[in-house]
Each structure stands twice: as C-alpha cells, then as structure tokens.
Write an enzyme that holds these catalytic residues in place. Sequence first.
Site, PDB file in Angstrom:
ATOM      1  N   ARG A  81       0.824  -1.000  -0.030  1.00 19.56           N
ATOM      2  CA  ARG A  81      -0.014   0.042   0.032  1.00 19.56           C
ATOM      3  C   ARG A  81       0.866   1.312  -0.004  1.00 19.56           C
ATOM      4  O   ARG A  81       1.942   1.601   0.803  1.00 19.56           O
ATOM      5  CB  ARG A  81      -0.848   0.042   1.196  1.00 19.56           C
ATOM      6  CG  ARG A  81      -2.124   1.422   1.127  1.00 19.56           C
ATOM      7  CD  ARG A  81      -2.802   1.420   2.620  1.00 19.56           C
ATOM      8  NE  ARG A  81      -3.694   0.145   2.646  1.00 19.56           N
ATOM      9  CZ  ARG A  81      -4.065  -0.449   3.333  1.00 19.56           C
ATOM     10  NH1 ARG A  81      -3.449   0.095   4.712  1.00 19.56           N
ATOM     11  NH2 ARG A  81      -4.881  -1.465   3.725  1.00 19.56           N
ATOM     12  N   ARG A 191      -3.571   2.607  17.559  1.00 20.05           N
ATOM     13  CA  ARG A 191      -4.121   2.043  16.317  1.00 20.05           C
ATOM     14  C   ARG A 191      -4.059   3.101  15.242  1.00 20.05           C
ATOM     15  O   ARG A 191      -3.245   4.019  15.381  1.00 20.05           O
ATOM     16  CB  ARG A 191      -5.765   2.049  16.973  1.00 20.05           C
ATOM     17  CG  ARG A 191      -6.490   0.884  16.532  1.00 20.05           C
ATOM     18  CD  ARG A 191      -6.096  -0.413  16.884  1.00 20.05           C
ATOM     19  NE  ARG A 191      -6.522  -1.226  15.677  1.00 20.05           N
ATOM     20  CZ  ARG A 191      -7.906  -1.842  15.897  1.00 20.05           C
ATOM     21  NH1 ARG A 191      -8.745  -1.335  16.687  1.00 20.05           N
ATOM     22  NH2 ARG A 191      -8.077  -2.727  14.881  1.00 20.05           N
ATOM     23  N   LYS A 192      -4.735   2.686  14.018  1.00 21.08           N
ATOM     24  CA  LYS A 192      -4.600   3.493  12.939  1.00 21.08           C
ATOM     25  C   LYS A 192      -5.258   4.871  13.332  1.00 21.08           C
ATOM     26  O   LYS A 192      -5.988   5.030  13.991  1.00 21.08           O
ATOM     27  CB  LYS A 192      -5.099   2.746  11.605  1.00 21.08           C
ATOM     28  CG  LYS A 192      -6.747   2.756  11.638  1.00 21.08           C
ATOM     29  CD  LYS A 192      -7.132   2.118  10.272  1.00 21.08           C
ATOM     30  CE  LYS A 192      -8.344   1.699  10.322  1.00 21.08           C
ATOM     31  NZ  LYS A 192      -9.008   1.283   8.946  1.00 21.08           N
ATOM     32  N   GLY A 449     -17.298  -6.371   2.611  1.00 18.75           N
ATOM     33  CA  GLY A 449     -17.301  -7.986   2.442  1.00 18.75           C
ATOM     34  C   GLY A 449     -17.603  -8.535   3.761  1.00 18.75           C
ATOM     35  O   GLY A 449     -18.012  -9.802   3.826  1.00 18.75           O
ATOM     36  N   CYS A 454     -14.555  -1.927   5.578  1.00 16.37           N
ATOM     37  CA  CYS A 454     -13.587  -1.374   5.081  1.00 16.37           C
ATOM     38  C   CYS A 454     -14.321  -0.460   3.653  1.00 16.37           C
ATOM     39  O   CYS A 454     -13.697   0.405   3.375  1.00 16.37           O
ATOM     40  CB  CYS A 454     -12.573  -2.266   4.558  1.00 16.37           C
ATOM     41  SG  CYS A 454     -11.792  -3.222   5.836  1.00 16.37           S
ATOM     42  N   GLY A 455     -15.376  -1.046   3.544  1.00  8.58           N
ATOM     43  CA  GLY A 455     -15.963  -0.448   2.195  1.00  8.58           C
ATOM     44  C   GLY A 455     -16.927   0.648   2.745  1.00  8.58           C
ATOM     45  O   GLY A 455     -17.730   1.335   1.716  1.00  8.58           O
TER      46      GLY A 455
HETATM   47  S1  SF4 Z   1     -11.696  -5.665   3.219  1.00 10.11           S
HETATM   48 FE1  SF4 Z   1     -12.369  -5.008   5.024  1.00 10.11          FE
HETATM   49  S2  SF4 Z   1     -14.415  -5.446   5.046  1.00 10.11           S
HETATM   50 FE2  SF4 Z   1     -13.964  -6.270   3.178  1.00 10.11          FE
HETATM   51  S3  SF4 Z   1     -14.126  -8.138   3.872  1.00 10.11           S
HETATM   52 FE3  SF4 Z   1     -11.903  -7.804   4.347  1.00 10.11          FE
HETATM   53  S4  SF4 Z   1     -11.917  -7.115   6.607  1.00 10.11           S
HETATM   54 FE4  SF4 Z   1     -14.116  -7.249   5.520  1.00 10.11          FE
END
Ligand code: SF4
Lengths: 527, 447
Positions: A81, A191-192, A449, A454-455
């Site tokens: 990243r 943490r971040k 997901g 995260c999305g």
């Molecule tokens: S990227 Fe983040 S939100 Fe997406 S599946 Fe992985 S941990 Fe879960």
Amino acid sequence: MSDSPVPALDGAGGATPLATQPPLTKVELAKSSFCGLDLAARLDELASMGWESLDEATLTIHLKWLGIFFRPVTPGRFMVRLRLPNGLISADQLEVLAEVVDRCGDHGSADITTRQNIQLRGLLLEDMAPLMNCLERVGLTSRQSGHDNPRNITGNPLAGIDPDEFVDTRPLVGAIQNVLLGPDGPRNLPRKFNVAVGGAPDSFLLHNDLAYLPALWQGELGFTVMVGGFFSAQRNELAIPLGLWLRADELPLFTLAVLRHYERRGDRTTRQRSRVMYLIEALGIDAYRDEVLETLRSLGGGAGDAVLNDGPHLVSRAPRDICGVHPQKQPGLCWVGLNVPMGRLDSAALYRLVELARGYGSGELRFSESQNVLIVDVPTQRVAALLEEPLLRRFPSDPGPLLAEAVSCTGNHYCGLALIPTKSTALAVLQELEQRLVLPEALRNHWTGCPNACGQPYMGQIGLMGAKARKEGQMVEAVKIFLGGSMADDPQLAVLYEKAVPLSDLPDVLETLLVERFGASRRNTSA
Amino acid sequence: MVRRPGPSSVPVPLLAPELPFEPDPGALPAPGHADRWTWLLSLRRQRPLVLEPWLLAIEVGQLEPEADLLAVLADQLDADAAIRLLRFWLQNPERSPSLPNLVGRVRDTAVADLLAAALADGGEGRLDSVCQTLLLPLLGHQRRSGDFPLLQKLVLQPGPRQVRQSALEGLILGLSAWPLPALRSTLVSLASDLDPLLAGAAVDALARLPNARSPLSLLERSSLEASVAERLQRRLRALPTSSLLLLVHGRADGFIPPDIRSLAAELEQRRGAPVRLRALTDPSPLPPEPLGDSLSLIPLFLLPGGHVRHDVPAIATALRRQGPVRLLPFLGAWPCWQRALAFEVVQGAADRARPRWLHHPIAGRLAVRYLAHLERVTGAACIQTPEAHNDLVALAGDQRGGLMPLCLGASRLSECLVPLLGEAAAAPLLARPALREGLLQALEVLP
Ligand code: SF4
C-alpha cells in the site's frame, strides 16, 4: 481514574502505578520489540530467507510499517500500500507502478482505495527491495501506510483546479505528511489514524479521526478541527468538533501534536477500544483539547493563539460525482473523471492511463475517494479526442448512476475475512441494475465484505455488507442492506434495512428498493 | 455560508456486548448463522488456541472444514496440525478446496515431505490435476532446493495447463531457493512455450533473477509469441542498466579508430544505456562528474600487458572516487572471446593453412602463460611482431600459414600488413563480422 485504561500524561496528572495498569495487548508487545521501519535495510535478506521463515509478528505486523502486507489468502503474493497525499500521482510515478503490476502477470493488480490511495497486489517478497528503491527514485513511498500508523492523508481530489474550492489542499496535505513521516513523527500509535483536509463545499470528511474543514473566523479562512470519526465492526462514529479553529500554517504541527498525544495517551490494552474517539470520551472533549494544546506547546507551537470555536464550517453538501468532463478554474482546461469499476486496475489500464495523462493532460492524475481516476489539465479542444480513446470504453467518463458512485472493499479474492466476493458481486449486480433501471442521479452505494466495514457501508445511500443466509435449505452468500447514509449538510450514517438477502435475489430486491425509494424507473424492456 | 456541524456522533451498535468466550467446537454457530462471523472473530483472538479439539472435530466429521473456520485456525497451526489437516484433505479433497492454501503455508520439512510425496509419481494418493494444481505452489513455498526437479519436470513436460501453471507458480514463489543456472535455463525454455501465459510468466520470473539482462537480451533473438515479446521488451526497459566505459589503447593524442567508435555507438543503441569510450593515450583528465548511477569499466585489451596490470587498476581507482565502479577482466581473458577467436581461426583455415596470431610485443611470465593458453584454445600459434620491417615482410611471406593481426581496431600493425597480406587478411578483429557481432552480444548482455 485508577481503572481508566488511559495512561497518564507525562507531567500532567501524575503517574499511574504500573501495577494498576492492565496488561498490554499481544500486538502491542510485538510492536514494542522493534520498529518495522528497521526492516527496510533487510528486505533483500528477508527475500532470500523466504517469507515462511519470518516469525508471525514480522510477517503480519512489522512489515506493514513499510506498507508491505502478507495476504493469507494468497500466501507468497504480497500487497503493497502506497501513500499518495491528496490522491496525486504523476504519469512517471504511475508508470513505475504499471511495471510492478505487469511483472506479476495474472496475479498483479492495483486497487484504488477509499483513501485516494493505491494498493498493489501479487508481489513477491523478492520484489520488495527493488520496488522500494524504484518508489524512492520517483518520489513515492509506502512507509507507515498500514497497521497502527497515520494513514494516507486525503484532500480535495480537485485541489488547485476546482472552481468551487475555498483553499488548495495539496500543499497542506503534503506538509502534514512531511511532518508525520519526519524524524519527530509517531512510530507506534495505539491504532491506525486517519487525517484529512477539506478544501471545498463538498469535502465530507467526518469519517476521519482528525479532519480539518474549511471555516471562517473573523473573515479569515482557516479550518475547524473535527476529531474522533471512525468505522469498525463494533462502532461507527462521525467526527465531532474539537472546539478549535486553526490557520492553514498551523495544521502540520497541530496534527503532530494530536498524534504524539495519542501515541502517549491512547489505550493499548484493548484493541477494540483504542481508536482516538475512546480516548476523547475517556478524557472528555475539553480535557482532551487542553492536553493536545499542552502537547502542541511542548512541540514549540503557539497553542496560546488557538481560537476556540464551536465547530462552524463551510462544508455544506455531499461530494460531487467527479466523473465526466468539467471545466477547471484555469480557463481553457478541463478535468476528465473516469469511472474505474470497483477501483480495480490491471497493468494494461495503468500503462494506458499513463499515456493518456501524458498525451492529453499535464501528466498528472488523481484518485478520488469514490475509487475513480481523474486526468487533469486537458485543453478543451483535446477533450473530444480523449473521449474517443479505447480505454474510455472500459473506464467511461459517463458511467451509469450506480457504477459512478460504487465503492467496494477487497472481498474474498484477497481478504480472508470476506463473506462474499465483494468487487465481482457489486460489478455484476450494478451492471444488471443499470440495464433494468433509469435513475434520476448518481447514487452512492458502498459494498463491504464483512462487518469490518472497510468499504464504508454506513456512508452509502445504500450500503451492502457481506453475510450468509439460508435459501432452500442451503447456506448461500448474501448481503445485509443499509439505507440512509448521507454526506450532505446533515450527515447521517446508514442503518440496517434488510438482514440477509441471498446474492441470487439481490438484483430484484435492489430494483424494487431503487424504484420505491430512489426515484428509479424501469426501462421499457420491449423497446 | 457557514454551517454548524451535524449530529456530533451517530453510534451504530452492531454487535452484542462481548460475553465470556468459550472456544469450544461444539459452540461454533453453524454456517450462515448471524453470530458465526463474530464468534470466529473472537476465536481468532484466542492466543494460543488449543488446536486438538478442532482438529479432532474436523477429522471425525463433527465440523465441516469451512473456509472461514480454516482461515482462523490457519493463523495458529504448527507443523503437526498442518500435516493432520493436509492428510485429512488428501482423503477428502472435494470437501474443502480452500484447505491446502490456508493450511499448507507452514514451512516445515515434514510438511514439505508430505507435499512432495503426494505430488510425486507413485506417491500416496495419485492426485488428479485439480489437486495437483492446489499443492504445487505450496511445494514452492517450502523452498527446498531438492524439490526443484519435481517442479521443473511438471512445468516443462506436456500436461494439463493448470498443472504447468501451478508448477511455475511454485517455482516463482520459491524463486531464490532454486539452483540458479537450472532455474534460468528452465525459464528460458518456458519463455518460448506455446502457452503465452506460461511463457509470459517465465519472462517475468527471469526478470527477477540476478543479472536478468543477460538471459532476457538473449531471448530477444528467439521467436516469441507477440504478447510475450512485448512483455519481454517491457521487462528489459525497466531493468536498471549500468553505463559502460570501454577502455582502449588508442592512438596518438587519444585518437580512437572509427571501427571502435562505431562499435561503441551500436552498443549504446542496443543496450539503451550510455556507453563511453576512453583511450589510454588520451591526455585530457578523466571527467570529474560521475558517469551514471553505476558504471562498468571494460578494458578492451587483448593481452595482459602493463596497461592491464597497472594503468587499468589506476583508472578504476580514480573513477571510484566519483561513484561505484565494477571493473571487468580484460577482454582477452573472456572465455566467450577466446571461443570466438578459435572460431575465427577455424574459418580462416578453411581454405588454407592454419593462420598464426601476430601480436604486439609483450613480456613477463603472465604474458607467456596467457599466450600459451591462447594457442591451446584457438589452435593457432602466437608470434610476436618483429621490430624490423624486413623481418615482418619475411614473416608475411612464410608459406607455413597465414598471419592474423591480434589487434581490435585498425592500428599501425594492421595497416603495415595490408600491402603484405591484402586488405581482407590484414583486417583487424573488429573488421571480422563474426567477431564483431560476438563481442557486441557479450557486451550487450552485461548488467
Ligand atoms: S476488506 Fe475489510 S470489509 Fe472487506 S472483507 Fe476484508 S476485512 Fe471485511
């Protein structure tokens, strides 16, 4: 506060006896053993040893200080990243990334992230030492982009070209990054930590731990400070006013003060409660502000001049759809925003973007938080030719209203926690819906997901989160649906609407929802 | 317009407050249950996790080896546990295709033995191609040089495409563990494979090896599928090339003969990187600025005389003050050059008596040893150029064999020989096409 997880501030409040402090987490113990940045000089050696010989902490924690991520789903194929302050990248820099992705063949790809950043996938540990040299040569870095570090600093993706902007965020974001990565910057946060600088009326940034929103004080343009925003599986918060207004030139040192204070005072005993909002709540906003100003003074900052305010700012509307052709504030020039479906780029697309940026624009590109790409400084008379380029059939400047504002996390192709293949599901479902429906305007839809979010599903007008459901006696992939997220002047987080919709039913369910709630109309299929 | 902030915080409680957690396989919510993801997240945080009940539950069929569970267990597996799960999978490969990838990453001799046995002909299990495809990258992860022949065989021999691709992925994942010459030649052969995906991946892997320019440049001359050839060009463009400084004797005042200058110009074009020339006779000082990020100093001298022993090291020392310099041996010592000279001798002898090398005067034990070696390798005698012109005329008229001047570019010696031997026979070495091309190729592939 003897049971508080908040460690005492040196010289302010006395020392908490060590015996009364809860133990550090395993991650904290591993982090304190050595700094991951020290691995930079050893990358060649690590590569020849093989990643399998690295201990788990080195592999899964310390390497992230260099932006290198072990991916359990693709063992041996790593992710890197980068940091792209304000989402800016030059064609020369992107060409280096194209080469990196290209040499990974079918395993290689680059994802545009929701922090205007790029993640490269499919790399071998052997690639890392030469990659770090290449990045340095072209002025890029991947340093401190993962784990408990200050993440990529975002800014207005249209900074400097935006007819609507109050302030160009590029130099501010760059200056903050320089301070944070400099010798006095934090190396081991609890943490971040996300930092963002707004520059326009649509700079929605309240999902950041520290956000600077453009604001006026006595007619002078500066920034209102917002703190504590974050999303997680446990809790989601929008940032709250710290009660301060700062001049632009104060942002870098103030940011350093916030982070140094967090580094020292943040909770290191429970990782689920260590984002800065928990510290703010433990101390109370006024005491938190006082301590940060105290830290600022200790760094030589003029904390005495800090202007107290209650949080007014100039951000008043949801982020624009940046796709399409738009006039820049420089006469005769346009930016052209291209929709990159789900933010995923392959090497062919990367090489082509490089050529387009050089051939039509000034050689600069930008990434947006909506995971799209902009080619800037295109002379008006060259726009028509650019729109005819074959790449724009893949990455259209006029995408459908659902694809334009679709954001997605990685999904199960690369993430072991994912419950569904996020990107491919989102793409297939949205393409299907674009065929079926006409929508009055772009609609922000965020796909994630798993509950780690995260999305950013809570920021979407529609949010979709991977889940499992039972259908006809079988366990199948599904999504939870969230509705009502708003980034306008009355920000709201989306709330749960539907518990688990099997993916096979999703197009129909969303079709109904879009018609009933978002003014979509069905296309005349007989036409 | 000045806006007030919206609601200061919008908490969204998603999960129930944490209860004391019992990491018991019987308590794991079934797949699809709303609490399963959170439960597994709690299990992930149990460190160390007692693995035995979990392994047993999977082995006796009490628990399905679902990917989400395996992903959690995989973080904590030791070699014994990994072997048990792999053995379970080998009996029931269809039950959990994700198992090998998650479990087989434990690096251990016993795990490697199990994988190698399962993959080898006649091993336990005789796997179908799908299973082989899953296991081959894992064998590469193990990085045991002894497994190279198996991976090499499976990638080179005709077989299902996925198996060959997986074997190549195994080679790529263990890249630095394999014997370099064997790996290089395997990848070079694969680069011409009919399957462009395999061939392209082989080119990418070659580009990661030390001194990659050399094999990749040689591949340029093979006939490759169009997409593979383009890929090769991209890899070559991205490889760092060091500048070359060709050091030659030169003539008065640093003059360098045109045949050497044209060699340097063509070389620069072929390498796509700077190639400089410098004559020992050049009276001007060395350029003060660095000659690029890295520099290779190539002494284009044919004999180990005083220039090679004294002048060249002195120049290298001076250049090193400006940056890193890699000093190569003098040209005459390069085996590929000696082979090219031998070939030239054979060519020259095809229609007449075997020619003899006419070389500049040289003294010392090293020189004597070198000349004896050159005679042995090329099969042609080495004769020192006589000082008196009459002696040279007599030598040229000697019927026992032709003469070939051992000088790289046009020199006084080659010019003197033209009236005696004729233009073609007196040509300096660079005027001989095969030698010139051979030298160009050798210089082109230098890192
Ligand atoms: S990227 Fe983040 S939100 Fe997406 S599946 Fe992985 S941990 Fe879960």
